[in-house]
Design a protein around this motif. Structure first.
Motif, PDB file in Angstrom:
ATOM      1  N   THR A  10       0.916  -1.222   0.125  1.00  0.00           N
ATOM      2  CA  THR A  10       0.078   0.024   0.035  1.00  0.00           C
ATOM      3  C   THR A  10       0.979   1.269  -0.128  1.00  0.00           C
ATOM      4  O   THR A  10       0.541   2.203  -0.740  1.00  0.00           O
ATOM      5  CB  THR A  10      -1.020  -0.068   1.280  1.00  0.00           C
ATOM      6  N   THR A  11       1.880   1.223   0.722  1.00  0.00           N
ATOM      7  CA  THR A  11       2.820   2.237   0.805  1.00  0.00           C
ATOM      8  C   THR A  11       3.409   2.637  -0.496  1.00  0.00           C
ATOM      9  O   THR A  11       3.399   3.815  -0.852  1.00  0.00           O
ATOM     10  CB  THR A  11       3.995   1.984   1.815  1.00  0.00           C
ATOM     11  N   THR A  44       1.693   5.784   7.560  1.00  0.00           N
ATOM     12  CA  THR A  44       2.637   5.618   6.349  1.00  0.00           C
ATOM     13  C   THR A  44       2.192   6.787   5.368  1.00  0.00           C
ATOM     14  O   THR A  44       3.128   6.936   4.486  1.00  0.00           O
ATOM     15  CB  THR A  44       2.682   3.882   5.827  1.00  0.00           C
ATOM     16  N   ASP A  45       0.918   6.770   5.221  1.00  0.00           N
ATOM     17  CA  ASP A  45       0.395   7.771   4.203  1.00  0.00           C
ATOM     18  C   ASP A  45       0.885   9.178   4.494  1.00  0.00           C
ATOM     19  O   ASP A  45       1.400   9.751   3.422  1.00  0.00           O
ATOM     20  CB  ASP A  45      -1.263   7.930   4.255  1.00  0.00           C
ATOM     21  N   SER A  85      -8.338   8.149   4.446  1.00  0.00           N
ATOM     22  CA  SER A  85      -8.678   6.719   4.781  1.00  0.00           C
ATOM     23  C   SER A  85     -10.206   6.468   4.745  1.00  0.00           C
ATOM     24  O   SER A  85     -11.028   7.418   5.615  1.00  0.00           O
ATOM     25  CB  SER A  85      -8.133   6.298   6.080  1.00  0.00           C
ATOM     26  N   TYR A  89      -8.088   3.981  10.378  1.00  0.00           N
ATOM     27  CA  TYR A  89      -7.545   2.740  11.193  1.00  0.00           C
ATOM     28  C   TYR A  89      -7.746   2.610  12.482  1.00  0.00           C
ATOM     29  O   TYR A  89      -7.622   1.573  13.296  1.00  0.00           O
ATOM     30  CB  TYR A  89      -6.009   2.503  10.691  1.00  0.00           C
ATOM     31  N   ASP A 114      -7.486   5.646   0.621  1.00  0.00           N
ATOM     32  CA  ASP A 114      -6.940   4.493   1.097  1.00  0.00           C
ATOM     33  C   ASP A 114      -8.040   3.700   1.758  1.00  0.00           C
ATOM     34  O   ASP A 114      -8.529   3.921   2.626  1.00  0.00           O
ATOM     35  CB  ASP A 114      -5.902   4.990   2.622  1.00  0.00           C
ATOM     36  N   CYS A 116      -7.727   0.375   2.909  1.00  0.00           N
ATOM     37  CA  CYS A 116      -6.974  -0.606   3.918  1.00  0.00           C
ATOM     38  C   CYS A 116      -7.840  -1.335   4.691  1.00  0.00           C
ATOM     39  O   CYS A 116      -8.231  -2.491   4.977  1.00  0.00           O
ATOM     40  CB  CYS A 116      -5.995  -0.103   4.509  1.00  0.00           C
ATOM     41  N   HIS A 117      -8.861  -0.565   5.565  1.00  0.00           N
ATOM     42  CA  HIS A 117      -9.815  -0.809   6.444  1.00  0.00           C
ATOM     43  C   HIS A 117     -11.103  -0.839   5.888  1.00  0.00           C
ATOM     44  O   HIS A 117     -12.290  -1.057   6.540  1.00  0.00           O
ATOM     45  CB  HIS A 117      -9.632  -0.116   7.871  1.00  0.00           C
ATOM     46  N   CYS A 137      -4.659  -2.438   1.304  1.00  0.00           N
ATOM     47  CA  CYS A 137      -4.079  -3.809   1.461  1.00  0.00           C
ATOM     48  C   CYS A 137      -5.275  -5.076   1.262  1.00  0.00           C
ATOM     49  O   CYS A 137      -6.112  -4.828   1.576  1.00  0.00           O
ATOM     50  CB  CYS A 137      -3.264  -3.942   2.697  1.00  0.00           C
ATOM     51  N   TYR A 139      -4.332  -7.844   3.171  1.00  0.00           N
ATOM     52  CA  TYR A 139      -4.041  -8.759   4.235  1.00  0.00           C
ATOM     53  C   TYR A 139      -4.788  -8.406   5.260  1.00  0.00           C
ATOM     54  O   TYR A 139      -4.901  -9.045   6.437  1.00  0.00           O
ATOM     55  CB  TYR A 139      -2.693  -8.692   4.702  1.00  0.00           C
ATOM     56  N   LYS A 140      -6.043  -7.510   5.053  1.00  0.00           N
ATOM     57  CA  LYS A 140      -6.905  -7.248   6.248  1.00  0.00           C
ATOM     58  C   LYS A 140      -8.129  -8.146   5.822  1.00  0.00           C
ATOM     59  O   LYS A 140      -8.110  -9.192   5.972  1.00  0.00           O
ATOM     60  CB  LYS A 140      -7.153  -5.794   6.718  1.00  0.00           C
TER      61      LYS A 140
HETATM   62  C1  LIG Z   1      -2.388  -1.356   7.395  1.00  0.00           C
HETATM   63  C2  LIG Z   1      -2.577   0.052   6.641  1.00  0.00           C
HETATM   64  C3  LIG Z   1      -1.495   0.339   5.683  1.00  0.00           C
HETATM   65  C4  LIG Z   1      -0.377  -0.548   5.520  1.00  0.00           C
HETATM   66  O1  LIG Z   1       0.625  -0.422   4.305  1.00  0.00           O
HETATM   67  P1  LIG Z   1       1.784  -1.321   4.028  1.00  0.00           P
HETATM   68  O2  LIG Z   1       2.339  -0.565   2.997  1.00  0.00           O
HETATM   69  O3  LIG Z   1       1.107  -2.568   3.789  1.00  0.00           O
HETATM   70  O4  LIG Z   1       2.459  -1.623   5.352  1.00  0.00           O
HETATM   71  C5  LIG Z   1      -1.676   1.550   4.926  1.00  0.00           C
HETATM   72  N1  LIG Z   1      -2.570   2.457   5.054  1.00  0.00           N
HETATM   73  C6  LIG Z   1      -3.463   2.177   6.079  1.00  0.00           C
HETATM   74  C7  LIG Z   1      -4.797   3.037   6.356  1.00  0.00           C
HETATM   75  C8  LIG Z   1      -3.428   0.868   6.882  1.00  0.00           C
HETATM   76  O5  LIG Z   1      -4.667   0.707   7.695  1.00  0.00           O
END
Ligand SMILES: *Cc1c(COP(=O)(O)O)cnc(C)c1O
Length: 329
Positions: A10-11, A44-45, A85, A89, A114, A116-117, A137, A139-140
């Motif tokens: 994702t990053t 990370t964002d 997001s 998260y 984003d 991810c969640h 991602c 993997y969630k």
């Molecule tokens: C889990 C998560 C990430 C993870 O990024 P990776 O590059 O897979 O480590 C990024 N953004 C959000 C909002 C997340 O919850």
């Protein structure tokens, strides 16, 4: 099909779509130099936005906002791109994608979601809401397995306008021609970089195949019933222990996890994990319970709350072993 690629993390995918969004905006609205993100974004964002700004040295600035209430104020200035997001998260706050996209577009800015969640947790309509870019991602909630590669989606209208800077051979028009010059693929494939992790991708396929048998609307209905029940039971069974709910009660703004603030959140989560109830701890002082409707039932929710209650009643979280914090929490 044709709209999404799976690759990298994702990053890294944020870096690619942010570059694309900023480039598109620089051509159309060169005076728009602000990139907006939330203070409460997954870090990370924010880090990638900072790194990108530092790399290109074109006078862009990041502005961190206090959530949805603060967005209209930020949009009064010349914003190029907003990174949000879809589901937060930490708190589980769930944005209304259609309304927010309209608000952002009305100020000639672009949006990067984003997911991810939210992917696999809540219904979403990237095309109907005219979103610009999305990453997330697998993997969630998509059950791709630890470290599985990430997804990247681009609105078709933006797709061929730009080639992203991680222009590796897998994004080339004809990778196996082994030519000496780069030419991007005329498809979403241009957002790939190097070789995809094929074994990991085959595991994502298992996770996604299960979703294809389920109706997203039904998943959402069950998710809300499960999170409602969890909130109700924590209130009923654990009211004396000082858990402060930070997840919205409003269904329109709740994703599929429930979070509480508690001074000893870290220790309590460790004690729960020892009992087989696996939640997460997130700074500051937040206990997060991911309630995934595909394979959790109502009885699991009852049992989880009973474990929480017993952990508190027996002061299990005071056990010394839970005081030691690892690098990864
Ligand atoms: C889990 C998560 C990430 C993870 O990024 P990776 O590059 O897979 O480590 C990024 N953004 C959000 C909002 C997340 O919850």
């Amino acid at each position: 099909q044709g709209e999404v690629v799976i690759s990298d993390s994702t990053t890294l995918n944020l870096f690619k779509v942010l570059s694309a969004a900023v480039k598109i905006q620089a051509d159309k609205f060169p005076e728009h130099k602000i990139i907006v993100a939330e203070k409460d974004a997954f870090p990370t964002d924010i880090y990638i936005i900072e790194g990108f700004i530092d790399l290109i040295q074109k006078g862009y600035q990041v502005e961190l906002i206090d959530g949805v209430e603060d967005l209209s104020r930020a949009l009064e200035n010349d914003v190029a791109v907003v990174v949000l997001s879809h589901v937060n998260y930490r708190t589980g706050y769930f944005y209304d994608m259609a309304t927010i996209n309209e608000q952002i577009h009305s100020k000639d800015a672009l949006v990067i979601w984003d997911l991810c969640h939210s992917v696999g947790a809540v219904p979403m309509h990237l095309n109907q809401t005219d979103s610009d870019f999305a990453i997330g991602c697998t993997y969630k909630y998509l059950n791709g397995g630890p470290g599985s590669p990430a997804l990247l989606w681009v609105n078709e209208k933006h797709r061929d306008q730009f080639w992203q800077p991680l222009s590796g051979w897998w994004s080339h028009k004809k990778p196996f021609d082994m030519t000496q010059h780069y030419e991007p693929a005329n498809s979403i494939r241009r957002y790939l970089c190097g070789t995809q992790p094929v074994i990991s991708m085959s595991l994502i396929e298992c996770g996604v195949d299960i979703f294809l048998h389920a109706d997203m609307q039904k998943i959402r209905e069950k998710s809300l019933k499960l999170t409602d029940l969890f909130i109700q039971l924590v209130h009923q069974e654990c009211s004396e222990f000082g858990f402060e709910l930070i997840t919205p009660l409003d269904h329109n703004h709740r994703g599929s996890h429930v979070s509480y603030r508690h001074e000893f959140g870290y220790e309590i989560i460790q004690a729960l994990i020892a009992r087989g109830v696996i939640g997460d701890y997130r700074e500051p002082a937040v206990l997060r319970f991911g309630i995934t409707p595909l394979y959790l039932g109502f009885e699991d929710i009852w049992n989880a709350v009973q474990h929480l209650k017993e952990t508190m009643l027996n002061s299990e979280w005071k056990n010394k072993q839970y005081l030691v914090r690892g690098e990864v929490t």
